[in-house]
Design a protein around this motif. Structure first.
Motif, PDB file in Angstrom:
ATOM      1  N   LYS A 402     -43.482  33.400  11.100  1.00  0.00           N
ATOM      2  CA  LYS A 402     -43.987  32.119  10.616  1.00  0.00           C
ATOM      3  C   LYS A 402     -42.875  31.300   9.957  1.00  0.00           C
ATOM      4  CE  LYS A 402     -47.675  29.969   7.930  1.00  0.00           C
ATOM      5  NZ  LYS A 402     -46.806  28.885   7.458  1.00  0.00           N
ATOM      6  N   PHE A 403     -42.036  31.951   9.162  1.00  0.00           N
ATOM      7  CA  PHE A 403     -40.936  31.231   8.533  1.00  0.00           C
ATOM      8  C   PHE A 403     -40.036  30.608   9.589  1.00  0.00           C
ATOM      9  CE2 PHE A 403     -36.622  30.764   7.045  1.00  0.00           C
ATOM     10  CZ  PHE A 403     -36.765  30.172   5.793  1.00  0.00           C
ATOM     11  N   ASN A 404     -39.670  31.382  10.603  1.00  0.00           N
ATOM     12  CA  ASN A 404     -38.774  30.872  11.647  1.00  0.00           C
ATOM     13  C   ASN A 404     -39.394  29.717  12.415  1.00  0.00           C
ATOM     14  OD1 ASN A 404     -36.729  32.680  11.023  1.00  0.00           O
ATOM     15  ND2 ASN A 404     -37.495  34.244  12.428  1.00  0.00           N
ATOM     16  N   GLU A 405     -40.708  29.761  12.619  1.00  0.00           N
ATOM     17  CA  GLU A 405     -41.392  28.650  13.276  1.00  0.00           C
ATOM     18  C   GLU A 405     -41.386  27.408  12.385  1.00  0.00           C
ATOM     19  OE1 GLU A 405     -45.235  30.215  14.117  1.00  0.00           O
ATOM     20  OE2 GLU A 405     -44.613  31.206  15.978  1.00  0.00           O
ATOM     21  N   ASP A 406     -41.740  27.573  11.119  1.00  0.00           N
ATOM     22  CA  ASP A 406     -41.826  26.436  10.201  1.00  0.00           C
ATOM     23  C   ASP A 406     -40.457  25.828   9.915  1.00  0.00           C
ATOM     24  OD1 ASP A 406     -44.537  26.912  10.090  1.00  0.00           O
ATOM     25  OD2 ASP A 406     -44.482  27.920   8.137  1.00  0.00           O
ATOM     26  N   TYR A 407     -39.457  26.670   9.789  1.00  0.00           N
ATOM     27  CA  TYR A 407     -38.111  26.183   9.472  1.00  0.00           C
ATOM     28  C   TYR A 407     -37.478  25.499  10.685  1.00  0.00           C
ATOM     29  CZ  TYR A 407     -33.888  26.090   6.596  1.00  0.00           C
ATOM     30  OH  TYR A 407     -32.835  25.687   5.822  1.00  0.00           O
ATOM     31  N   GLY A 408     -37.841  25.978  11.891  1.00  0.00           N
ATOM     32  CA  GLY A 408     -37.308  25.382  13.117  1.00  0.00           C
ATOM     33  C   GLY A 408     -36.393  26.286  13.898  1.00  0.00           C
ATOM     34  N   PHE A 409     -36.103  27.492  13.366  1.00  0.00           N
ATOM     35  CA  PHE A 409     -35.235  28.409  14.103  1.00  0.00           C
ATOM     36  C   PHE A 409     -35.837  28.758  15.463  1.00  0.00           C
ATOM     37  CE2 PHE A 409     -33.644  29.846   9.754  1.00  0.00           C
ATOM     38  CZ  PHE A 409     -32.432  29.199   9.886  1.00  0.00           C
ATOM     39  N   SER A 410     -37.140  28.960  15.516  1.00  0.00           N
ATOM     40  CA  SER A 410     -37.795  29.290  16.790  1.00  0.00           C
ATOM     41  C   SER A 410     -37.788  28.103  17.738  1.00  0.00           C
ATOM     42  CB  SER A 410     -39.242  29.742  16.550  1.00  0.00           C
ATOM     43  OG  SER A 410     -39.290  30.892  15.735  1.00  0.00           O
TER      44      SER A 410
END
Length: 549
Positions: A402-410
């Protein structure tokens, strides 16, 4: 490793944009906001506006550009066919396996004039391969996703092929050294016999849509070859030969036939879609499968997040093994390469191609490659007194799915032109945090350290043989003419395989030889010799260029 190509890439330094080009920098343009639509031909990902992420918001502040990304639902060819029939497209398409359908339809604009005027960073990053990006008419109709920039560094993880098995199976067996594929299946069979009440599945295969290669590529790897696509390439003569219909393929599907008749194979493998496949990998019930690490990332993330929350769940995570038929040298790990039959295309329907190409050029600045890969200094990485970039344990621990999705890494992970995973920055740091030794070691959990220690290694890739130099790699990335005999051959071959492989695997053992005969008879009606000749010629041409001949 691939010294000549790596050397060319290592000269590709990240120099400041000359002042004469500064007028083309997006930061100099009026920051009126605009949203472009992207269709990504990959299923199973979340639709998103890039400016809803931390990274995307920063890029919007720089350029005024937001992208609304929509992913595939349903059949890729049907979806693209509808666009082609209406001659109406989103601003950008990342079409994956449907790229030829769109090229044939004239769906993409020629990017050459835009790159010449607005793309100094694009030209710099792709410089070693710029001529190979051009179609026969000289146009560039899509941007490849990546190339190695600066020095090449190996990946400590397994993002390429491997035979995966649940960690608890290896622990139960005392961490055996598994090098042969028959040893791999014996291990799984023994574990199931010892756990009769768990309703376990021994082995699943991925066959859905364009991902069918995860099943058809396997005999090539078991024979000790890397993922060159449809062919095996002789390292001395550079002759290309298909492996479909060979004894390698026969041996593999006979093995699947045998495990199916023992009740170890999931028969639904031939009807499940990709989402169902991923769901099974996270169900704790599937012991093993063959696939590429990049293709099972979503399942790996779910299992890793669960194990971080509850370490007793770690045994359900998967561990990659480099098995072959012979138990000797494997070639699962990719050498440096250049893929030019997938990419990011701006369509004829795009409302402002200039803004889009400026966004991409801005994205390829080194500071923005740091942004999309490392994040923001102080938030997701730090620097020590020597300029080495690192992450604290606290930073790593919070970077769940979820963090990676929200931050934009994904969101900015793959489907954009970018510095390839194995690249380095101009200051010597790894472009990808996972390849930075300081970050990789900190990212390891206690169970990670335990299993690596049990096998006497510090990284997962150390279990695998380092890749040989292959200047042409990957052969599947060599661009083919639209509607060419090579494309027609591949389509017909795949059609035949889709028809016969389920029958080869699911038939009773006494019928296997009959099915194999019918399969190879139909396969041999195709122009195999012509296909192999074309590939051999292309590969030899590339080798000659690399050698300066």
């Amino acid at each position: 490793m691939l010294a000549s190509v790596a050397a060319a890439c290592s000269d590709n330094k990240q120099e400041p944009v000359p002042s004469s080009q500064a007028e083309n920098s997006p930061s100099e343009q009026p920051l009126d906001k605009v949203t472009f639509r992207i269709f990504n031909g990959v299923a199973g990902e979340k639709d998103v506006n890039t400016n809803e992420t931390r990274i995307g918001k920063i890029l919007e502040e720089q350029t005024g550009v937001n992208f609304k990304i929509e992913h595939l639902v349903g059949d890729l060819n049907a979806k693209v066919g509808t666009m082609v029939a209406a001659n109406e497209y989103p601003d950008v398409i990342i079409p994956d396996a449907a790229i030829n359908q769109l090229l044939n339809a004239g769906a993409f604009i020629d990017l050459n004039p835009l790159i010449e005027k607005y793309g100094p960073n694009i030209k710099r990053v792709f410089q070693p391969y710029y001529n190979r990006m051009k179609a026969k008419d000289g146009g560039i109709y899509f941007l490849p996703f990546s190339t190695v920039v600066n020095k090449y560094i190996p990946d400590p993880n397994i993002n390429q092929g491997g035979f995966w098995v649940q960690r608890r199976v290896l622990e139960w067996a005392g961490y055996p050294k598994i090098r042969k594929v028959d040893e791999y299946f014996k291990l799984i069979e023994d574990f199931i016999k010892a756990h009769p009440n768990e309703k376990l599945t021994g082995f699943v295969a991925l066959t859905h849509d364009w991902r069918f290669f995860a099943t058809t590529n396997v005999p090539n790897h078991l024979a000790g070859y890397p993922n060159d696509g449809e062919v095996m390439v002789d390292m001395q003569t550079h002759e290309a030969k298909i492996y479909a219909g060979t004894e390698y393929e026969k041996r593999w599907f006979k093995m699947l036939n045998e495990i199916n008749n023992k009740g170890l194979f999931d028969k639904s493998s031939f009807v499940d879609n990709y989402d169902q496949y991923i769901a099974k990998l996270t169900s704790h019930k599937v012991l093993g499968f063959f696939d590429y690490g990049w293709q099972i990332g979503s399942a790996q993330n779910v299992l890793s997040d669960a194990a971080k929350a509850d370490p007793s769940q770690d045994g359900y995570r998967y561990f990659a093994l480099p098995v072959t038929f012979h138990g000797g040298k494997d070639q699962y790990l990719d050498p440096p390469g250049f893929v030019n039959n997938r990419g990011f295309g701006i369509t004829v329907s795009a409302k402002d191609p200039v803004r889009i190409i400026k966004f991409i050029d801005n994205l390829l600045k080194e500071e923005n490659q740091i942004l999309v890969k490392w994040g923001v200094e102080g938030e997701t990485y730090l620097k020590d007194e020597k300029g080495r970039m690192y992450r604290t344990q606290e930073m790593i621990d919070k970077m769940d799915k979820k963090f990676n999705e929200d931050y934009g890494f994904s969101v900015f992970d793959w489907d954009w032109p970018h510095f390839g995973t194995n690249s380095t920055l101009s200051n010597g740091n790894a472009a990808s945090p996972g390849l930075q030794p300081e970050v990789f070691q900190l990212s390891l959990t206690e169970p990670d350290k335990k299993i690596l220690s049990a096998y006497g290694v510090k990284t997962y890739s150390e279990l695998f043989t380092p890749p040989d130099e292959r200047p042409w790699f990957p052969a599947w990335g060599i661009q083919k003419e639209q509607g060419s005999p090579q494309q027609i051959f591949e389509a017909k071959k795949t059609e035949i395989q889709r028809k016969y492989i389920p029958e080869l695997v699911l038939s009773t053992p006494d019928k296997f030889e009959n099915v194999w005969t019918r399969y190879t008879t139909e396969l041999n009606k195709l122009d195999i010799a012509g296909y192999e000749k074309w590939y051999t010629e292309r590969i030899k041409e590339i080798v000659a260029k690399v050698k300066g001949q």
